[in-house]
Motif scaffolding. Structure first.
Motif, PDB file in Angstrom:
ATOM      1  N   ASN A 111      -7.870 -20.124 -16.599  1.00  0.00           N
ATOM      2  CA  ASN A 111      -7.415 -19.032 -16.656  1.00  0.00           C
ATOM      3  C   ASN A 111      -7.604 -17.486 -16.636  1.00  0.00           C
ATOM      4  OD1 ASN A 111      -5.665 -20.961 -16.223  1.00  0.00           O
ATOM      5  ND2 ASN A 111      -4.716 -21.950 -18.023  1.00  0.00           N
ATOM      6  N   ILE A 112      -8.472 -17.104 -17.289  1.00  0.00           N
ATOM      7  CA  ILE A 112      -8.678 -15.915 -17.841  1.00  0.00           C
ATOM      8  C   ILE A 112      -9.136 -15.026 -16.431  1.00  0.00           C
ATOM      9  CG2 ILE A 112     -10.054 -14.538 -18.594  1.00  0.00           C
ATOM     10  CD1 ILE A 112      -9.489 -16.773 -21.628  1.00  0.00           C
ATOM     11  N   SER A 113      -9.730 -15.912 -15.468  1.00  0.00           N
ATOM     12  CA  SER A 113     -10.484 -15.745 -14.444  1.00  0.00           C
ATOM     13  C   SER A 113      -9.950 -15.820 -13.654  1.00  0.00           C
ATOM     14  CB  SER A 113     -11.606 -17.141 -13.925  1.00  0.00           C
ATOM     15  OG  SER A 113     -12.173 -16.961 -12.761  1.00  0.00           O
ATOM     16  N   LEU A 114      -8.675 -16.581 -13.328  1.00  0.00           N
ATOM     17  CA  LEU A 114      -8.158 -16.222 -12.508  1.00  0.00           C
ATOM     18  C   LEU A 114      -7.219 -14.485 -12.238  1.00  0.00           C
ATOM     19  CD1 LEU A 114      -6.199 -16.822  -9.447  1.00  0.00           C
ATOM     20  CD2 LEU A 114      -4.511 -18.299 -11.402  1.00  0.00           C
ATOM     21  N   LEU A 115      -6.598 -14.642 -13.940  1.00  0.00           N
ATOM     22  CA  LEU A 115      -5.932 -13.521 -14.192  1.00  0.00           C
ATOM     23  C   LEU A 115      -6.710 -12.288 -13.655  1.00  0.00           C
ATOM     24  CD1 LEU A 115      -3.527 -14.867 -16.871  1.00  0.00           C
ATOM     25  CD2 LEU A 115      -2.756 -14.512 -14.628  1.00  0.00           C
ATOM     26  N   THR A 116      -8.110 -12.719 -13.943  1.00  0.00           N
ATOM     27  CA  THR A 116      -9.078 -10.871 -13.868  1.00  0.00           C
ATOM     28  C   THR A 116      -9.405 -11.235 -12.529  1.00  0.00           C
ATOM     29  OG1 THR A 116     -10.885 -11.863 -15.767  1.00  0.00           O
ATOM     30  CG2 THR A 116     -11.136 -10.251 -14.080  1.00  0.00           C
ATOM     31  N   GLU A 117      -8.851 -12.129 -10.984  1.00  0.00           N
ATOM     32  CA  GLU A 117      -9.370 -11.818  -9.734  1.00  0.00           C
ATOM     33  C   GLU A 117      -8.028 -11.221  -9.435  1.00  0.00           C
ATOM     34  OE1 GLU A 117     -11.064 -15.163  -7.630  1.00  0.00           O
ATOM     35  OE2 GLU A 117     -11.489 -15.802  -9.418  1.00  0.00           O
ATOM     36  N   ILE A 118      -6.732 -11.345 -10.131  1.00  0.00           N
ATOM     37  CA  ILE A 118      -5.461 -11.236  -9.782  1.00  0.00           C
ATOM     38  C   ILE A 118      -5.516  -9.569  -9.968  1.00  0.00           C
ATOM     39  CG2 ILE A 118      -3.940 -10.756 -10.204  1.00  0.00           C
ATOM     40  CD1 ILE A 118      -3.457 -14.170  -9.842  1.00  0.00           C
ATOM     41  N   ALA A 119      -5.813  -8.997 -11.504  1.00  0.00           N
ATOM     42  CA  ALA A 119      -5.972  -8.153 -11.433  1.00  0.00           C
ATOM     43  C   ALA A 119      -6.558  -6.847 -10.742  1.00  0.00           C
ATOM     44  CB  ALA A 119      -6.272  -8.105 -12.975  1.00  0.00           C
ATOM     45  N   ILE A 120      -8.453  -7.717 -10.992  1.00  0.00           N
ATOM     46  CA  ILE A 120      -8.812  -6.914  -9.078  1.00  0.00           C
ATOM     47  C   ILE A 120      -8.721  -6.278  -8.894  1.00  0.00           C
ATOM     48  CG2 ILE A 120     -11.386  -6.843  -8.743  1.00  0.00           C
ATOM     49  CD1 ILE A 120     -12.027  -8.300 -11.696  1.00  0.00           C
ATOM     50  N   MET A 121      -7.950  -7.552  -7.495  1.00  0.00           N
ATOM     51  CA  MET A 121      -7.483  -7.640  -6.253  1.00  0.00           C
ATOM     52  C   MET A 121      -6.255  -6.370  -6.050  1.00  0.00           C
ATOM     53  SD  MET A 121      -9.637  -8.783  -4.215  1.00  0.00           S
ATOM     54  CE  MET A 121     -10.643 -10.065  -4.208  1.00  0.00           C
ATOM     55  N   SER A 122      -5.401  -6.634  -7.478  1.00  0.00           N
ATOM     56  CA  SER A 122      -4.285  -5.694  -7.599  1.00  0.00           C
ATOM     57  C   SER A 122      -4.380  -4.781  -6.825  1.00  0.00           C
ATOM     58  CB  SER A 122      -2.985  -6.124  -8.413  1.00  0.00           C
ATOM     59  OG  SER A 122      -2.874  -7.629  -8.322  1.00  0.00           O
ATOM     60  N   ALA A 123      -5.371  -3.756  -7.961  1.00  0.00           N
ATOM     61  CA  ALA A 123      -5.595  -3.146  -8.270  1.00  0.00           C
ATOM     62  C   ALA A 123      -6.379  -2.348  -7.065  1.00  0.00           C
ATOM     63  CB  ALA A 123      -6.811  -2.710  -9.247  1.00  0.00           C
ATOM     64  N   LEU A 124      -7.146  -3.221  -6.700  1.00  0.00           N
ATOM     65  CA  LEU A 124      -7.899  -3.305  -5.269  1.00  0.00           C
ATOM     66  C   LEU A 124      -7.014  -3.035  -3.954  1.00  0.00           C
ATOM     67  CD1 LEU A 124     -10.823  -2.458  -3.040  1.00  0.00           C
ATOM     68  CD2 LEU A 124     -10.798  -5.499  -3.456  1.00  0.00           C
ATOM     69  N   SER A 125      -5.659  -3.539  -3.783  1.00  0.00           N
ATOM     70  CA  SER A 125      -5.098  -3.457  -2.818  1.00  0.00           C
ATOM     71  C   SER A 125      -4.278  -1.666  -3.051  1.00  0.00           C
ATOM     72  CB  SER A 125      -3.990  -4.373  -3.023  1.00  0.00           C
ATOM     73  OG  SER A 125      -2.815  -4.151  -2.146  1.00  0.00           O
ATOM     74  N   LEU A 126      -3.651  -1.437  -4.347  1.00  0.00           N
ATOM     75  CA  LEU A 126      -3.516   0.054  -4.876  1.00  0.00           C
ATOM     76  C   LEU A 126      -4.327   0.926  -3.980  1.00  0.00           C
ATOM     77  CD1 LEU A 126      -1.121   1.414  -6.286  1.00  0.00           C
ATOM     78  CD2 LEU A 126      -2.484   1.535  -8.377  1.00  0.00           C
ATOM     79  N   ILE A 127      -5.660   0.418  -4.557  1.00  0.00           N
ATOM     80  CA  ILE A 127      -6.547   1.706  -3.967  1.00  0.00           C
ATOM     81  C   ILE A 127      -6.749   1.820  -2.361  1.00  0.00           C
ATOM     82  CG2 ILE A 127      -8.658   2.509  -3.598  1.00  0.00           C
ATOM     83  CD1 ILE A 127      -8.728   0.582  -6.488  1.00  0.00           C
TER      84      ILE A 127
ATOM     85  N   LEU B 214       5.037  -4.632  -7.450  1.00  0.00           N
ATOM     86  CA  LEU B 214       5.422  -4.107  -8.418  1.00  0.00           C
ATOM     87  C   LEU B 214       4.328  -2.361  -8.950  1.00  0.00           C
ATOM     88  CD1 LEU B 214       5.491  -6.418 -11.397  1.00  0.00           C
ATOM     89  CD2 LEU B 214       7.484  -5.189  -9.996  1.00  0.00           C
ATOM     90  N   LEU B 215       2.930  -2.911  -8.288  1.00  0.00           N
ATOM     91  CA  LEU B 215       1.642  -1.445  -9.032  1.00  0.00           C
ATOM     92  C   LEU B 215       2.597  -0.367  -7.645  1.00  0.00           C
ATOM     93  CD1 LEU B 215      -1.610  -2.735  -8.995  1.00  0.00           C
ATOM     94  CD2 LEU B 215      -0.069  -1.658 -10.914  1.00  0.00           C
ATOM     95  N   GLN B 216       2.970  -0.478  -6.407  1.00  0.00           N
ATOM     96  CA  GLN B 216       3.216   0.297  -5.573  1.00  0.00           C
ATOM     97  C   GLN B 216       4.605   0.503  -6.130  1.00  0.00           C
ATOM     98  OE1 GLN B 216       1.921   1.065  -2.535  1.00  0.00           O
ATOM     99  NE2 GLN B 216       0.011  -0.410  -2.336  1.00  0.00           N
ATOM    100  N   LEU B 217       5.512   0.070  -6.676  1.00  0.00           N
ATOM    101  CA  LEU B 217       6.671   0.526  -6.676  1.00  0.00           C
ATOM    102  C   LEU B 217       6.317   1.898  -8.278  1.00  0.00           C
ATOM    103  CD1 LEU B 217       9.570   0.746  -7.504  1.00  0.00           C
ATOM    104  CD2 LEU B 217       9.547  -1.198  -8.792  1.00  0.00           C
ATOM    105  N   LEU B 218       5.538   1.475  -8.322  1.00  0.00           N
ATOM    106  CA  LEU B 218       4.931   2.527  -9.907  1.00  0.00           C
ATOM    107  C   LEU B 218       5.025   3.848  -9.239  1.00  0.00           C
ATOM    108  CD1 LEU B 218       3.584   0.169 -12.775  1.00  0.00           C
ATOM    109  CD2 LEU B 218       5.536   1.532 -12.587  1.00  0.00           C
ATOM    110  N   VAL B 219       3.565   3.819  -8.623  1.00  0.00           N
ATOM    111  CA  VAL B 219       2.678   4.710  -8.084  1.00  0.00           C
ATOM    112  C   VAL B 219       4.003   5.545  -6.976  1.00  0.00           C
ATOM    113  CG1 VAL B 219       0.900   5.806  -6.615  1.00  0.00           C
ATOM    114  CG2 VAL B 219      -0.025   3.945  -8.693  1.00  0.00           C
ATOM    115  N   ASN B 220       4.018   4.708  -5.802  1.00  0.00           N
ATOM    116  CA  ASN B 220       4.770   5.096  -4.505  1.00  0.00           C
ATOM    117  C   ASN B 220       6.332   5.123  -4.635  1.00  0.00           C
ATOM    118  OD1 ASN B 220       4.926   6.948  -2.535  1.00  0.00           O
ATOM    119  ND2 ASN B 220       3.356   5.210  -1.312  1.00  0.00           N
ATOM    120  N   PRO B 221       6.656   5.234  -5.658  1.00  0.00           N
ATOM    121  CA  PRO B 221       8.344   4.487  -5.342  1.00  0.00           C
ATOM    122  C   PRO B 221       9.164   5.788  -4.270  1.00  0.00           C
ATOM    123  CG  PRO B 221       8.280   5.406  -7.554  1.00  0.00           C
ATOM    124  CD  PRO B 221       7.479   5.999  -7.151  1.00  0.00           C
ATOM    125  N   TYR B 222      10.021   4.235  -3.909  1.00  0.00           N
ATOM    126  CA  TYR B 222      11.235   4.789  -3.059  1.00  0.00           C
ATOM    127  C   TYR B 222      12.428   4.401  -2.939  1.00  0.00           C
ATOM    128  CZ  TYR B 222      14.277   7.263   1.670  1.00  0.00           C
ATOM    129  OH  TYR B 222      14.803   8.212   2.037  1.00  0.00           O
TER     130      TYR B 222
END
Length: 189
Positions: free
Chosen positions: A5-21, A65-73
């Motif tokens: 579960n920790i590994s999965l949550l870490t992967e989700i966080a990393i991939m979400s951040a990568l997507s934002l970038i 949710l990250l897109q909403l925080l960073v670039n909302p319309y």
């Protein structure tokens, strides 16, 4: 189990951040009311194919949710849900088409392109609904459903093609990166 579960949550966080970038590196194109082409969908599909349906949906939700925080319309709370968390979470449905490493390259490719198509189509539908409900004045004389579909589809088809090419390249050059983390397979890297 706890480590998984920790590994999965870490992967989700990393991939979400990568997507934002990756979403910040974009081609704005001719779309005056938003919409652009970038590689932001690639990490969502990577998680969907690597970890399955739920992980894909949760990664998409986090990206929205990250897109909403960073670039909302935002013009209305319902539009916000349709254009951000729901639209990106629906892209993660591609995990329903996650192939296994045991399948040959052509079958893996067909499954992944189908999954990417379904994910992009569902995201497009969410944006089209938002456009029909909240941006109908932009269509002027044109049918609002046609206008919204053409507007949103014009950049989503490009995203579909580019994302498919990147994922096909990854499955052919680094298959364990995409397919090794689901149950029944050994972990990659």
């Amino acid at each position: 189990m706890k480590n998984n579960n920790i590994s999965l949550l870490t992967e989700i966080a990393i991939m979400s951040a990568l997507s934002l970038i990756l979403g910040m590196i974009k081609f704005a194109g001719p779309w005056p009311q938003g919409g652009s082409v970038s590689l932001e969908m690639v990490p969502i599909f990577l998680m969907a194919f690597r970890r399955g349906f739920k992980a894909g949906v949760f990664t998409g939700l986090a990206v929205g949710l990250l897109q909403l925080l960073v670039n909302p319309y935002v013009v209305h709370p319902a539009q916000m849900i349709l254009d951000y968390p729901l639209a990106f979470a629906l892209a993660g449905v591609a995990g329903a088409f996650a192939p296994s490493l045991a399948q040959n390259k052509s079958k893996r490719t067909i499954l992944m392109v189908t999954g990417i198509f379904v994910g992009c189509l569902l995201r497009t539908i969410s944006h089209v609904l938002s456009g029909v409900i909240f941006f109908s004045d932009l269509a002027e004389e044109m049918n609002i459903w046609l206008y919204s579909f053409m507007y949103n589809g014009s950049f989503m088809i490009v995203i579909f093609v580019i994302t498919s090419l990147v994922v096909i390249l990854l499955t052919n050059t680094a298959p364990k990166l995409l397919h090794a983390a689901r149950s029944g397979y050994t972990r990659a890297a």
